[in-house]
Design an enzyme around this catalytic site. Structure first.
Site, short mmCIF file in Angstrom:
data_model
loop_
_atom_site.label_atom_id
_atom_site.label_comp_id
_atom_site.label_asym_id
_atom_site.label_seq_id
_atom_site.Cartn_x
_atom_site.Cartn_y
_atom_site.Cartn_z
N ILE A 198 0.84 -1.20 0.00
CA ILE A 198 0.00 0.00 0.00
C ILE A 198 0.88 1.25 0.00
O ILE A 198 0.63 2.20 -0.75
CB ILE A 198 -0.98 -0.02 1.20
CG1 ILE A 198 -1.96 -1.19 1.04
CG2 ILE A 198 -1.73 1.30 1.34
CD1 ILE A 198 -2.84 -1.48 2.24
N ARG A 216 10.75 -0.91 8.46
CA ARG A 216 11.53 -1.81 9.33
C ARG A 216 12.80 -2.24 8.60
O ARG A 216 13.89 -2.18 9.12
CB ARG A 216 10.66 -3.01 9.67
CG ARG A 216 11.09 -3.83 10.81
CD ARG A 216 9.94 -4.71 11.26
NE ARG A 216 9.15 -5.16 10.12
CZ ARG A 216 9.05 -6.42 9.71
NH1 ARG A 216 9.72 -7.36 10.32
NH2 ARG A 216 8.29 -6.74 8.68
N GLU A 239 -12.50 2.32 17.73
CA GLU A 239 -13.18 2.45 16.45
C GLU A 239 -14.54 1.78 16.52
O GLU A 239 -14.58 0.57 16.84
CB GLU A 239 -12.32 1.81 15.36
CG GLU A 239 -12.78 2.12 13.96
CD GLU A 239 -11.79 1.57 12.93
OE1 GLU A 239 -10.69 2.12 12.80
OE2 GLU A 239 -12.14 0.56 12.31
N HIS A 270 -13.31 3.87 8.45
CA HIS A 270 -12.58 2.67 8.01
C HIS A 270 -13.13 2.15 6.67
O HIS A 270 -13.66 1.04 6.60
CB HIS A 270 -12.65 1.58 9.09
CG HIS A 270 -11.58 0.54 8.95
ND1 HIS A 270 -10.97 -0.07 10.01
CD2 HIS A 270 -11.00 -0.01 7.85
CE1 HIS A 270 -10.08 -0.95 9.58
NE2 HIS A 270 -10.08 -0.93 8.25
N ILE A 271 -12.95 2.99 5.65
CA ILE A 271 -13.50 2.62 4.33
C ILE A 271 -12.40 2.60 3.26
O ILE A 271 -12.69 2.76 2.07
CB ILE A 271 -14.65 3.58 3.91
CG1 ILE A 271 -14.23 5.06 4.05
CG2 ILE A 271 -15.92 3.29 4.71
CD1 ILE A 271 -15.24 6.06 3.49
N GLY A 272 -11.16 2.39 3.70
CA GLY A 272 -10.04 2.39 2.75
C GLY A 272 -10.23 1.43 1.58
O GLY A 272 -9.91 1.75 0.44
N ARG A 316 -3.95 1.28 11.12
CA ARG A 316 -4.85 0.87 12.19
C ARG A 316 -4.84 1.98 13.23
O ARG A 316 -3.79 2.60 13.49
CB ARG A 316 -4.38 -0.43 12.84
CG ARG A 316 -4.64 -1.68 12.01
CD ARG A 316 -6.13 -2.03 11.95
NE ARG A 316 -6.40 -3.25 11.24
CZ ARG A 316 -6.75 -3.32 9.95
NH1 ARG A 316 -6.87 -2.22 9.21
NH2 ARG A 316 -7.02 -4.48 9.39
C1 8YV Z 1 -11.19 -4.48 6.37
C2 8YV Z 1 -8.94 -3.68 6.27
O1 8YV Z 1 -10.61 -5.70 6.55
O2 8YV Z 1 -7.95 -5.17 4.75
C3 8YV Z 1 -7.87 -4.61 5.83
O3 8YV Z 1 -6.92 -4.80 6.59
O4 8YV Z 1 -8.78 -2.99 7.22
C4 8YV Z 1 -10.25 -3.61 5.57
O5 8YV Z 1 -10.17 -3.89 4.25
C5 8YV Z 1 -12.53 -4.71 5.83
O6 8YV Z 1 -13.16 -3.53 5.78
C6 8YV Z 1 -13.33 -5.62 6.74
O7 8YV Z 1 -14.25 -6.37 6.07
#
Ligand code: 8YV
Length: 317
Positions: A155, A175, A264, A283-285, A235
């Site tokens: 990412i 790291r 969250e 949390h909509i990435g 996170r």
């Molecule tokens: C969530 C995410 O998992 O992939 C990840 O690590 O944080 C997100 O894509 C997803 O929203 C949960 O279903």
């Protein structure tokens, strides 16, 4: 019990994409089933919305052949416990990199150019406040600015590619130093504290581990420039929320853009929610139609492969 279908425990509600793919393939049982008596008829676990899963719960379903996670981050699953029990764990790396990096840039731009504040004024402001005024609504420049990426994984690399198109000077902290790709991507390595002290934008792209928990606390925020913006697409727990709230309230930094928070979601009335210099997404990435479809497909393939005793297409352990 449905005839011949493997029994799988999952947290819900699942997305329509996942539900469609699982239909007729498994018998789905609710998460609460994990907390009852030992159940030897369960063959798998499918995690959708980050439910905590440790060895104690795994021991309640001693015959599971697989744990499949809808997402790349597996910090909610004890990998150590799964490994000790020989349970393969699948996740969905790769398919969500572009969407998550796009969200990082959305937040960077929205925070720097005060987009959400502006939207509020456009909708609810007075005629006077809506008129563009000298000295009002000035944001900070993005093109040509410096960006520090913390975590140059899949990412982080996608973020770097977007930043290059904005003529940004890009550095990173990781790291392990990535000398193999520094020149081709156009990024330079900086130790964490140097990156924090010198960048206009700092974007967090690390997985949550013991090492990265509260990586950004008061000391780190104090190092940042008063004109700098922090973006978190990793996170929530990578950042100390109380320290960030103080930093934004006292203007140690200019702004923040958060796709993730700790806790969250933030409880109603949380001080962060009262600040204008933070943009917060729920949390909509990875939440685009296309990416969520690919995540559904890969996570269901992982689940079905595990249930059949086959190698998972994407196995983390
Ligand atoms: C969530 C995410 O998992 O992939 C990840 O690590 O944080 C997100 O894509 C997803 O929203 C949960 O279903």
């Amino acid at each position: 019990m449905l005839q011949n279908l493997p029994r799988v425990i999952s947290d819900g509600p699942l997305s329509p994409a996942v539900s469609m793919l699982l239909k007729g393939q498994v018998e789905l049982l609710p998460w609460e089933q994990l907390f009852g008596n030992k159940d030897e008829t369960i063959s798998g676990i499918y995690t959708f919305g980050h439910p905590l899963l440790d060895g104690k719960l795994m021991d309640n379903v001693p015959n599971i052949k697989v744990i499949s996670n809808h997402g790349v981050g597996v910090d909610h699953i004890s990998l150590m416990d799964a490994k000790a029990r020989g349970i393969p764990v699948g996740n969905t790396p790769g398919v969500l990199d572009g969407a998550t990096a796009d969200m990082g840039f959305c937040l960077l731009m929205a925070a720097a150019r005060r987009l959400v504040e502006g939207d509020r004024i456009a909708r609810f402001g007075t005629d006077q406040s809506i008129k563009p005024r000298t000295g009002a609504f000035l944001g900070r420049e993005i093109h040509g600015a410096s960006l520090g990426i913390i975590g140059l994984g899949r990412i982080g690399l996608q973020v770097a590619r977007r930043a290059a198109a904005f003529d940004m000077q890009i550095c990173y902290f990781n790291r392990k130093r990535r000398t193999d790709i520094e020149a081709s991507i156009g990024v330079s390595y900086k130790p964490l504290h140097e990156l924090l002290a010198t960048c206009d934008y700092v974007m967090l792209c690390v997985p949550l581990t013991d090492e990265t928990t509260r990586l950004i606390g008061a000391d780190e925020l104090r190092l940042m420039r008063p004109t700098a913006t922090l973006i978190n697409i990793a996170r929530g727990a990578v950042v100390d929320t109380d320290a960030l709230t103080l930093a934004l309230t006292e203007n140690w930094i200019y702004a923040a853009g958060l796709d993730v928070t700790d806790p969250e979601p933030l409880p109603k009335g949380h001080p962060l929610l009262k600040l204008d210099n933070v943009v917060i997404a729920p949390h909509i990435g990875s939440a685009t139609v296309q990416t969520r479809q690919k995540m559904a497909e890969l996570s269901v393939q992982n689940l079905l492969a595990g249930l059949a005793g086959a190698e998972l297409p994407s196995r983390i352990i």
